[in-house]
Design an enzyme around this catalytic site. Structure first.
Site, PDB file in Angstrom:
ATOM      1  N   GLY A  13     -19.344  -2.242 -21.687  1.00 53.77           N
ATOM      2  CA  GLY A  13     -20.692  -2.430 -21.144  1.00 53.77           C
ATOM      3  C   GLY A  13     -21.728  -1.586 -21.883  1.00 53.77           C
ATOM      4  O   GLY A  13     -22.915  -1.904 -21.893  1.00 53.77           O
TER       5      GLY A  13
ATOM      6  N   GLU B   6     -15.474   6.419 -14.164  1.00 52.85           N
ATOM      7  CA  GLU B   6     -14.827   5.965 -12.917  1.00 52.85           C
ATOM      8  C   GLU B   6     -13.511   6.694 -12.646  1.00 52.85           C
ATOM      9  O   GLU B   6     -13.103   6.827 -11.498  1.00 52.85           O
ATOM     10  CB  GLU B   6     -14.610   4.441 -12.931  1.00 52.85           C
ATOM     11  CG  GLU B   6     -13.553   3.891 -13.893  1.00 52.85           C
ATOM     12  CD  GLU B   6     -14.081   3.585 -15.290  1.00 52.85           C
ATOM     13  OE1 GLU B   6     -15.108   4.159 -15.690  1.00 52.85           O
ATOM     14  OE2 GLU B   6     -13.456   2.760 -15.992  1.00 52.85           O
TER      15      GLU B   6
ATOM     16  N   GLY C 112       0.819  -1.206   0.000  1.00 57.74           N
ATOM     17  CA  GLY C 112       0.000   0.000   0.000  1.00 57.74           C
ATOM     18  C   GLY C 112       0.849   1.249   0.000  1.00 57.74           C
ATOM     19  O   GLY C 112       0.491   2.279   0.570  1.00 57.74           O
TER      20      GLY C 112
ATOM     21  N   CYS D 165     -18.179   1.792 -21.478  1.00 57.54           N
ATOM     22  CA  CYS D 165     -17.308   1.364 -22.566  1.00 57.54           C
ATOM     23  C   CYS D 165     -17.772   0.027 -23.158  1.00 57.54           C
ATOM     24  O   CYS D 165     -18.757   0.001 -23.865  1.00 57.54           O
ATOM     25  CB  CYS D 165     -15.848   1.351 -22.098  1.00 57.54           C
ATOM     26  SG  CYS D 165     -14.717   1.612 -23.475  1.00 57.54           S
TER      27      CYS D 165
ATOM     28  N   GLN E 140      14.739  -4.152   9.546  1.00 60.84           N
ATOM     29  CA  GLN E 140      16.164  -3.844   9.755  1.00 60.84           C
ATOM     30  C   GLN E 140      16.968  -4.132   8.494  1.00 60.84           C
ATOM     31  O   GLN E 140      17.797  -3.335   8.066  1.00 60.84           O
ATOM     32  CB  GLN E 140      16.726  -4.697  10.892  1.00 60.84           C
ATOM     33  CG  GLN E 140      16.095  -4.432  12.248  1.00 60.84           C
ATOM     34  CD  GLN E 140      16.645  -5.396  13.303  1.00 60.84           C
ATOM     35  OE1 GLN E 140      17.816  -5.756  13.268  1.00 60.84           O
ATOM     36  NE2 GLN E 140      15.800  -5.824  14.223  1.00 60.84           N
TER      37      GLN E 140
ATOM     38  N   LYS F 162       7.560  -8.828  14.212  1.00 61.16           N
ATOM     39  CA  LYS F 162       8.971  -9.057  13.876  1.00 61.16           C
ATOM     40  C   LYS F 162       9.577  -7.863  13.137  1.00 61.16           C
ATOM     41  O   LYS F 162       9.076  -7.443  12.096  1.00 61.16           O
ATOM     42  CB  LYS F 162       9.074 -10.309  12.986  1.00 61.16           C
ATOM     43  CG  LYS F 162       8.725 -11.592  13.733  1.00 61.16           C
ATOM     44  CD  LYS F 162       9.770 -11.851  14.793  1.00 61.16           C
ATOM     45  CE  LYS F 162       9.660 -13.257  15.364  1.00 61.16           C
ATOM     46  NZ  LYS F 162      10.628 -13.423  16.477  1.00 61.16           N
TER      47      LYS F 162
ATOM     48  N   HIS G 104     -15.220   6.671 -19.645  1.00 55.12           N
ATOM     49  CA  HIS G 104     -14.962   6.030 -18.340  1.00 55.12           C
ATOM     50  C   HIS G 104     -15.139   7.012 -17.185  1.00 55.12           C
ATOM     51  O   HIS G 104     -14.157   7.608 -16.726  1.00 55.12           O
ATOM     52  CB  HIS G 104     -13.532   5.483 -18.311  1.00 55.12           C
ATOM     53  CG  HIS G 104     -13.333   4.311 -19.202  1.00 55.12           C
ATOM     54  ND1 HIS G 104     -13.531   3.018 -18.767  1.00 55.12           N
ATOM     55  CD2 HIS G 104     -12.984   4.231 -20.503  1.00 55.12           C
ATOM     56  CE1 HIS G 104     -13.297   2.186 -19.770  1.00 55.12           C
ATOM     57  NE2 HIS G 104     -12.966   2.899 -20.837  1.00 55.12           N
TER      58      HIS G 104
END
Ligand code: GLN
Length: 544
Positions: free
Chosen positions: A383, A508, A15, A381, A192, A187, A506
């Site tokens: 779809g 989105e 991430g 698109c 390190q 850990k 698009h």
């Protein structure tokens, strides 16, 4: 020019993109202007021809660059649009070094990784800073420290830090602190080791952001501080969050914003998160969910549809309506009648973009259900193109209708290759790409949703609706309500259906937490309305 470098250690997939975006947000909340540059140390020039199963979604920028999906996170967290120069790949760097060499720019010299490749990298970083006019450029170095591939980039950034001098550059290293064993011990050894790798290249991190399933205890932070030579207050813990947009506040709560200001010698003004917190609050308090069927072929890897998923989060944080995305692998639909039965009960459906023949028949079936059963439908698109194919087959009776992408010899090419694509052989970066103007028909559903009749949306396609069929579509209720300046079809909607909209572009890519996209907002509203109507009326109060 100030530069904040974010590197990653131990493993990829920590991430880092979200971390980088969040660090940018922290600075922006303090009134510092920022921009972000992503370095992808692979040899591809861009992400355009990469399989979504390997790298997730290809994110398209206004200028038509097909970029790594992290660019989408940057745009969403910063609320800023970026250009292609913000995604640097090894392929791009080498290409320009080789072009320069052929032009004779390095005449007489042996062209080498140091100084020519590193010089080109430094130039690219400086160019982005200059073009954006931002006070701080965040540079996310993809991959994991220690990889051969990212070496020239880290070396270039080390050189740059030397050139820019004290207080101009800071290094944040993101690592994993795994929790193992029966007692769940955190850990620090991998951290390190990866810091040691970084120091071997001559970079000393100023901050360590430790990722892991749970927050680090003070003990573990102290241990990392001691072994990695970073002050304890600069060892930051980011545990997994239910929603990525929480991360800026998790960092802020540990003093990261002020620390960055100090490291980069910037004024530390009180941060403003008012709108951000309102979004998060509404998202958290959302009502019980509506179910949206997502029908695609990469459903096993949710990153392939990342921007859609995020767009629905934006809507949830805006309307306060919970959104439950239910994934359907379109290849399974024709084989499994229970899926069709389930689709009939969904509150709304979205068919996103896609390519090729695999899984396409299932998409067409799903769209047929949405159309016939009055299920709110948004086609994007592919779809959108498949909604036209479904309509041609079922309503116009053209049973062999399809796209020439699937069958070049179809008798009814309802969707066909864009004129300018014919004869093109190169598949990299040659689609119709990027922001294009779309004119909407006044009073159409789509124009009402946007609240205007001229919009700019991002594109990525090679095929388009064939104008030869438009008149027959219109006669049966499927109307064109959006077109490009040159007349090509950009939006269709179905009369007599509560919500049936297909768009060639698009949406989105433009949705943001503080500005959810109107088409997603409308789909969720339509889903809620449908659910309301379908819900059985409350039983009459019991008579005593
Ligand atoms: N495959 C279709 C085309 O190239 C749709 C592309 C997409 O959905 N992004 O036109």
């Amino acid at each position: 020019m100030k530069v904040l470098v974010v590197s990653g250690g131990v493993i990829s997939g920590l991430g880092k993109g979200i971390t980088t975006s969040s660090l940018g947000r922290l600075l922006k909340a303090r009134g510092v202007s920022v921009t972000i540059l992503k370095i992808d140390p692979y040899l591809n020039v861009d992400a355009g021809t990469m399989n979504p199963y390997q790298h997730g979604e290809v994110f398209v920028l206004d200028d038509g660059t097909e970029a790594d999906l992290d660019l989408g996170n940057y745009e969403r967290f910063l609320g800023q649009s970026l250009s292609g120069s913000h995604n640097l790949t090894t392929g791009k760097i080498y290409r320009s070094v080789i072009e320069k060499k052929r032009r004779g720019d390095y005449l007489g010299n042996t062209v080498q990784i140091i100084p020519h490749v590193t010089g080109e990298i430094k130039r690219a970083v400086r160019d982005v800073a200059e073009a954006a006019g931002a006070e701080v450029v965040l540079v996310e170095v993809g991959g994991t420290v220690g990889d051969i591939e990212s070496m020239p980039f880290l070396e270039a950034l080390r050189e740059l830090s030397y050139e820019l001098g004290e207080g101009a550059m800071a290094f944040v290293h993101t690592t994993l602190v795994p929790v193992v064993g029966p007692v769940g011990e955190a850990k620090t050894k991998p951290t390190q080791h990866s810091v040691r790798e970084l120091r071997a290249i001559g970079i000393r991190p100023n901050m360590i952001i430790a990722r892991g399933p749970a927050p680090l205890t003070a003990d573990i932070k102290a241990k990392i501080s001691l072994f990695c030579d970073v002050p304890p207050e600069a060892v930051i813990s980011v545990a997994d969050q239910p929603l990525i947009y929480e991360v800026p506040l998790v960092l802020e709560a540990q003093g990261v914003g002020s620390l960055l200001a100090r490291l980069l010698r910037l004024p530390d003004r009180p941060p403003d998160y008012a709108a951000w917190k309102e979004f998060l609050g509404t998202h958290r308090r959302a009502s019980p969910s509506v179910e949206i069927a997502m029908v695609g072929k990469y459903t096993e890897l949710k990153d392939a549809y990342l921007s859609h998923i995020e767009a629905f989060h934006h809507v949830q944080g805006h309307l306060g309506i919970g959104v439950n995305l239910r994934w359907y692998d379109s290849e399974d639909i024709p084989k499994n009648p229970t899926l069709e039965a389930r689709l009939r009960r969904t509150d709304a459906m979205l068919v996103p973009g896609g390519f090729g023949a695999r899984g396409v028949e299932g998409k067409i079936r799903a769209i047929g259900i949405a159309r016939a059963e009055s299920i709110p439908y948004l086609g994007i698109c592919y779809g959108f193109q498949m909604a036209a194919v479904e309509f041609a087959r079922d309503v116009l009776g053209l049973s062999a209708a399809t796209s020439t992408e699937i069958d070049p010899a179809t008798p009814d090419p309802v969707v066909s290759l864009l004129e300018e694509q014919k004869g093109r052989e190169n598949l990299g970066g040659t689609m119709r790409l990027g922001a294009q103007r779309v004119n909407l028909v006044p009073d159409s559903l789509v124009a009402r949703l946007y609240g205007r009749t001229e919009i700019w949306e991002r594109h990525r396609h090679r095929y388009e609706l064939n104008p030869a069929y438009l008149e027959r579509f219109r006669a049966r209720g499927l109307a064109v309500t959006g077109s490009a300046v040159d007349g090509r079809v950009e939006a269709i909607e179905l009369a007599g259906h509560p919500f049936f909209l297909g768009v060639q572009f698009h949406p989105e890519f433009l949705s943001r937490p503080e500005a959810p996209h109107p088409l997603y907002v409308a789909l969720v509203r339509a889903a809620a309305a449908k659910k309301e109507v379908a819900a059985p009326a409350a039983p009459p109060p019991a008579v005593a």
